[in-house]
Design a protein around this motif. Sequence first.
Motif, PDB file in Angstrom:
ATOM      1  N   UNK B 122       0.912  -0.984  -0.153  1.00 23.75           N
ATOM      2  CA  UNK B 122       0.170  -0.336  -0.238  1.00 23.75           C
ATOM      3  C   UNK B 122       1.308   1.272   0.024  1.00 23.75           C
ATOM      4  N   UNK B 123       1.327   2.060  -1.317  1.00 19.71           N
ATOM      5  CA  UNK B 123       1.501   3.665  -0.880  1.00 19.71           C
ATOM      6  C   UNK B 123       0.441   4.278  -1.465  1.00 19.71           C
ATOM      7  N   UNK B 124       1.065   5.853  -0.535  1.00 20.48           N
ATOM      8  CA  UNK B 124      -0.237   6.791  -0.706  1.00 20.48           C
ATOM      9  C   UNK B 124       0.724   8.129  -1.371  1.00 20.48           C
ATOM     10  N   UNK B 125       0.190   8.383  -2.251  1.00 20.54           N
ATOM     11  CA  UNK B 125       0.403  10.027  -3.002  1.00 20.54           C
ATOM     12  C   UNK B 125       0.490  10.876  -2.290  1.00 20.54           C
ATOM     13  N   UNK B 126       1.191  10.938  -1.612  1.00 19.39           N
ATOM     14  CA  UNK B 126       1.209  12.236  -0.577  1.00 19.39           C
ATOM     15  C   UNK B 126       1.598  13.543  -0.885  1.00 19.39           C
ATOM     16  N   UNK B 127       2.315  13.102  -2.294  1.00 20.93           N
ATOM     17  CA  UNK B 127       2.764  14.346  -2.996  1.00 20.93           C
ATOM     18  C   UNK B 127       1.852  14.747  -3.697  1.00 20.93           C
ATOM     19  N   UNK B 128       0.851  14.513  -4.051  1.00 19.78           N
ATOM     20  CA  UNK B 128      -0.475  14.388  -4.561  1.00 19.78           C
ATOM     21  C   UNK B 128      -1.500  15.559  -3.650  1.00 19.78           C
ATOM     22  N   UNK B 129      -1.127  15.373  -1.957  1.00 16.60           N
ATOM     23  CA  UNK B 129      -2.021  15.767  -0.838  1.00 16.60           C
ATOM     24  C   UNK B 129      -1.791  16.724  -0.275  1.00 16.60           C
ATOM     25  N   UNK B 130       0.182  16.658  -0.321  1.00 19.32           N
ATOM     26  CA  UNK B 130       1.207  17.861  -0.142  1.00 19.32           C
ATOM     27  C   UNK B 130       0.556  18.857  -1.636  1.00 19.32           C
ATOM     28  N   UNK B 131       0.263  19.307  -2.148  1.00 15.11           N
ATOM     29  CA  UNK B 131       0.202  19.788  -3.451  1.00 15.11           C
ATOM     30  C   UNK B 131      -1.104  20.748  -2.954  1.00 15.11           C
ATOM     31  N   UNK B 132      -2.318  19.619  -2.913  1.00 15.53           N
ATOM     32  CA  UNK B 132      -3.579  20.304  -2.003  1.00 15.53           C
ATOM     33  C   UNK B 132      -3.373  21.441  -1.029  1.00 15.53           C
ATOM     34  N   UNK B 133      -2.169  20.977  -0.535  1.00 17.50           N
ATOM     35  CA  UNK B 133      -2.363  21.473   0.763  1.00 17.50           C
ATOM     36  C   UNK B 133      -1.825  22.484   0.634  1.00 17.50           C
ATOM     37  N   UNK B 134      -0.492  22.675  -0.308  1.00 13.61           N
ATOM     38  CA  UNK B 134       0.387  24.079  -0.654  1.00 13.61           C
ATOM     39  C   UNK B 134      -0.387  24.616  -1.473  1.00 13.61           C
ATOM     40  N   UNK B 163       6.005  17.872  -3.444  1.00 11.12           N
ATOM     41  CA  UNK B 163       4.725  18.239  -3.116  1.00 11.12           C
ATOM     42  C   UNK B 163       3.833  19.684  -3.208  1.00 11.12           C
ATOM     43  N   UNK B 164       4.799  19.715  -1.810  1.00 11.54           N
ATOM     44  CA  UNK B 164       4.229  21.284  -1.305  1.00 11.54           C
ATOM     45  C   UNK B 164       3.711  22.461  -2.068  1.00 11.54           C
ATOM     46  N   UNK B 165       5.730  22.267  -2.687  1.00 12.47           N
ATOM     47  CA  UNK B 165       6.540  23.056  -2.929  1.00 12.47           C
ATOM     48  C   UNK B 165       6.018  23.533  -3.932  1.00 12.47           C
ATOM     49  N   UNK B 166       4.969  22.704  -4.738  1.00 10.06           N
ATOM     50  CA  UNK B 166       4.839  22.436  -6.239  1.00 10.06           C
ATOM     51  C   UNK B 166       3.708  23.255  -6.040  1.00 10.06           C
ATOM     52  N   UNK B 167       2.931  22.723  -5.181  1.00 12.02           N
ATOM     53  CA  UNK B 167       1.675  23.399  -5.016  1.00 12.02           C
ATOM     54  C   UNK B 167       1.369  24.961  -4.858  1.00 12.02           C
ATOM     55  N   UNK B 168       2.552  25.575  -4.035  1.00 11.98           N
ATOM     56  CA  UNK B 168       2.475  26.461  -3.096  1.00 11.98           C
ATOM     57  C   UNK B 168       2.506  27.226  -4.702  1.00 11.98           C
ATOM     58  N   UNK B 169       4.353  27.399  -5.211  1.00 13.66           N
ATOM     59  CA  UNK B 169       4.814  27.909  -6.921  1.00 13.66           C
ATOM     60  C   UNK B 169       3.101  27.699  -7.597  1.00 13.66           C
ATOM     61  N   UNK B 170       3.284  26.886  -8.196  1.00 12.11           N
ATOM     62  CA  UNK B 170       1.668  26.632  -9.336  1.00 12.11           C
ATOM     63  C   UNK B 170       0.549  27.654  -9.020  1.00 12.11           C
ATOM     64  N   UNK B 171       0.445  27.973  -8.056  1.00  9.62           N
ATOM     65  CA  UNK B 171      -0.415  28.699  -7.218  1.00  9.62           C
ATOM     66  C   UNK B 171      -0.146  30.358  -7.468  1.00  9.62           C
ATOM     67  N   UNK B 283      -5.739   9.751   0.296  1.00 11.27           N
ATOM     68  CA  UNK B 283      -5.183  10.772   0.865  1.00 11.27           C
ATOM     69  C   UNK B 283      -5.851  12.480  -0.195  1.00 11.27           C
ATOM     70  N   UNK B 284      -5.752  13.618   1.298  1.00  8.51           N
ATOM     71  CA  UNK B 284      -6.482  14.605   0.785  1.00  8.51           C
ATOM     72  C   UNK B 284      -5.798  16.040   1.743  1.00  8.51           C
ATOM     73  N   UNK B 285      -6.921  17.212   2.007  1.00 10.58           N
ATOM     74  CA  UNK B 285      -6.899  17.900   2.977  1.00 10.58           C
ATOM     75  C   UNK B 285      -8.487  17.674   3.260  1.00 10.58           C
ATOM     76  N   UNK B 286      -7.968  18.402   4.571  1.00  9.51           N
ATOM     77  CA  UNK B 286      -9.600  17.832   6.042  1.00  9.51           C
ATOM     78  C   UNK B 286     -10.262  19.253   6.281  1.00  9.51           C
ATOM     79  N   UNK B 287     -11.182  19.052   6.363  1.00  9.28           N
ATOM     80  CA  UNK B 287     -12.046  19.915   6.201  1.00  9.28           C
ATOM     81  C   UNK B 287     -13.152  19.929   7.466  1.00  9.28           C
ATOM     82  N   UNK B 288     -13.345  20.749   8.372  1.00 10.60           N
ATOM     83  CA  UNK B 288     -14.322  20.203   9.464  1.00 10.60           C
ATOM     84  C   UNK B 288     -14.720  21.907  10.024  1.00 10.60           C
ATOM     85  N   UNK B 289     -15.275  21.895  11.310  1.00  8.87           N
ATOM     86  CA  UNK B 289     -16.134  23.272  11.682  1.00  8.87           C
ATOM     87  C   UNK B 289     -14.426  23.676  11.815  1.00  8.87           C
ATOM     88  N   UNK B 290     -13.441  23.382  12.829  1.00  5.40           N
ATOM     89  CA  UNK B 290     -12.018  23.765  13.246  1.00  5.40           C
ATOM     90  C   UNK B 290     -11.675  25.083  12.305  1.00  5.40           C
TER      91      UNK B 290
END
Lengths: 373, 331
Positions: B122-134, B163-171, B283-290
Amino acid sequence: MNRMPTWADVILVPLVSLLLAAFFSAIVLLAIGENPWEALKLMVEGSVGSTYAWGYTLYYATNFIFTGLAVAVANHAKLFNIGAEGQAQLGGLGVALVCLFLPFPHWSIALIVAICAGALFGAAWAAIPAFLQAKRGSHIVITTIMFNFIANALLVYLLVNVLKPSGTMEPATASFPDAAHLPSFNAMFSSEETVRFRGAPANVSFFVAVAACIGVWALIWRTRLGYQLRAFGHSESAARYAGISPTKIIMVAMLISGGLAGCMAINNVMGEAERLVLNSVEGAGFIGIAVALMGRSHPFGVFLAALLFGFLYQGGAELALWASIPREMIVVIQALVILFTGALDNMVRAPIERIFNRVGRPPKPERKLEPAE
Amino acid sequence: MTHLTKLLGASAALAISAGAALADPAIIYDLGGKFDKSFNESAFNGATMWADETGGSFAEVELQSDAQREQALRRFAEAGNNPIVMAGFSFETPLNEIAPDYPDTTFVIIDAVVDQPNVRSVIFNEHEGSYLVGVLAAMASETDTVGFVGGMDIPLIRKFACGYAQGVMATNPDATVVANMIGTTPEAWNDPAKASELTLAQISQDADVVYAAAGGSGLGVLQTAADEDIYGIGVDSNQNYLHPGQVLTSMVKQVDTAVYNAFSQGEDLETGLMVMGIENEGVGYAMDDNNADLISEEMMTAVDEAAAAINAGDIMVHDYTSDESCPAIDF
């Protein structure tokens, strides 16, 4: 003064200490709702109850013998080497480099070269703090512990950026070629009918460790250098007066110490993992301090203490596998044993001595044991 | 997602409950220990979730030493535990050796790929999730500077950072990403004090959003971010609740789901490679009341567009571990 017969000194005192440790461990286990008798059975069976169990116990003991000897040798010159951790890591680097890049025809040659490489790298890592102590008076405790962190940083850099095969996740070198694999106890002692030491990591380097014990004993008590080392340890000014060069003794003691620590790598890196992983030493360098203290810096004592720690490690692992005891509790039990057998030795020794004195039979004048502090 | 897994899990549990007592599943945690508030704990939660739902029991062990990996694997396999789940990429080499010895046992390794017939990787695409939070970080930042605090400088953490840096730079192509690693020893995963110092240092370099991928140390990042009134970003599990209103979001990695699924499917689980990405909500970004008030409509649209584009293959987030380089940040 020691009025006890030898058997009491050698057997009774450690035994009482162990019983006390077991008693307090039992209380701890009862407090968290576990059955101490079952736990003890698991630990003993798991660490000495089968060849498989011995295979693990001796594997851990081998690590601790090397680091324990390393600390002990430096200790004889009153140098507190707490850098065995880093020196063993560098030893691992040396062993990994020769195993990966030299083609060996046979494991025995690989072992000899690996011992040299491990010792060389470990000694080199100890040489810098030793030089700073000898020439500049920088305290060896401070410098060696700082060198542990530098060794860690160096290994992380090398494993992540240089030695890691591309495409793998784990910061570790590739596996060593088959010719550099040491024979395990499993391969050495199994006959066709009976399989012994199945899957256990103990390997031929255990015998190297035993040889190292004998070597260190001969060095400390049977050579001129060993005499100089001890003389320097007892009194630097007296040693200097007798014409012993402090610089030389500090350097030599630390080089031997670092070399021994580096040799540990033939067990954990070459014998067990067969590749170099991050944090391969896993605190054995620090355990070595406890082993040397408990063994009173005597190679035989170090050997016994290393066995005890091997037992605690392997017993603890079995406990973690088959009982629902959190691993922090296992560390507590291990610590209690260390506390009672090592640190609180006099707490047991003094009352037993008093009992022997009060019983009053004048004991036969015994031969004085080799001073081993 | 959760409902689906519960349904699937319940039916699977029913199917195997007859033989479950004979072959309890087992889980092996990595050296960090099972209560690391992060990766291992997430695996533990997945196992507990399964046990609570099915009433089943499972064997578990926390390792203390690398030499115990093989030991634990062999002992569990010999005791008949099945399947055996292990959390962490460090099991890759030992499992490769051991899996052929126990062909009737099914192994599940998380975060690494082991190509054996009886292993599920089982592997996770952490780079994709990190891109989103980026993407979210870049939009939330007012100073155009965002931070990243990693635990130890290993490829996995670089994958997060990249992944994070890519998300930041793309935005926001003008943005600056400040990245630091906490330490060089395994203590780096559990050193919130140093993580906090690094966060302060990044704040002094103008960072106003800091992403922590540092196991237990990450708590120090989030705490300091809250104290200094900037945003933190959590990792692995949903950490939004730790400092409501100060944690922008969390990059969730559903290790618990992976363990839960493996346990539920029991010994007959399908082996082979399993990639948990944005698509299957691994993977993904978390949304809740907080953090509902922190994420504006505009940000929401942007991040959802990015997620859709990644799913559709329009955005290829570069995976650091594929070629050990990163277009968006230097290490």
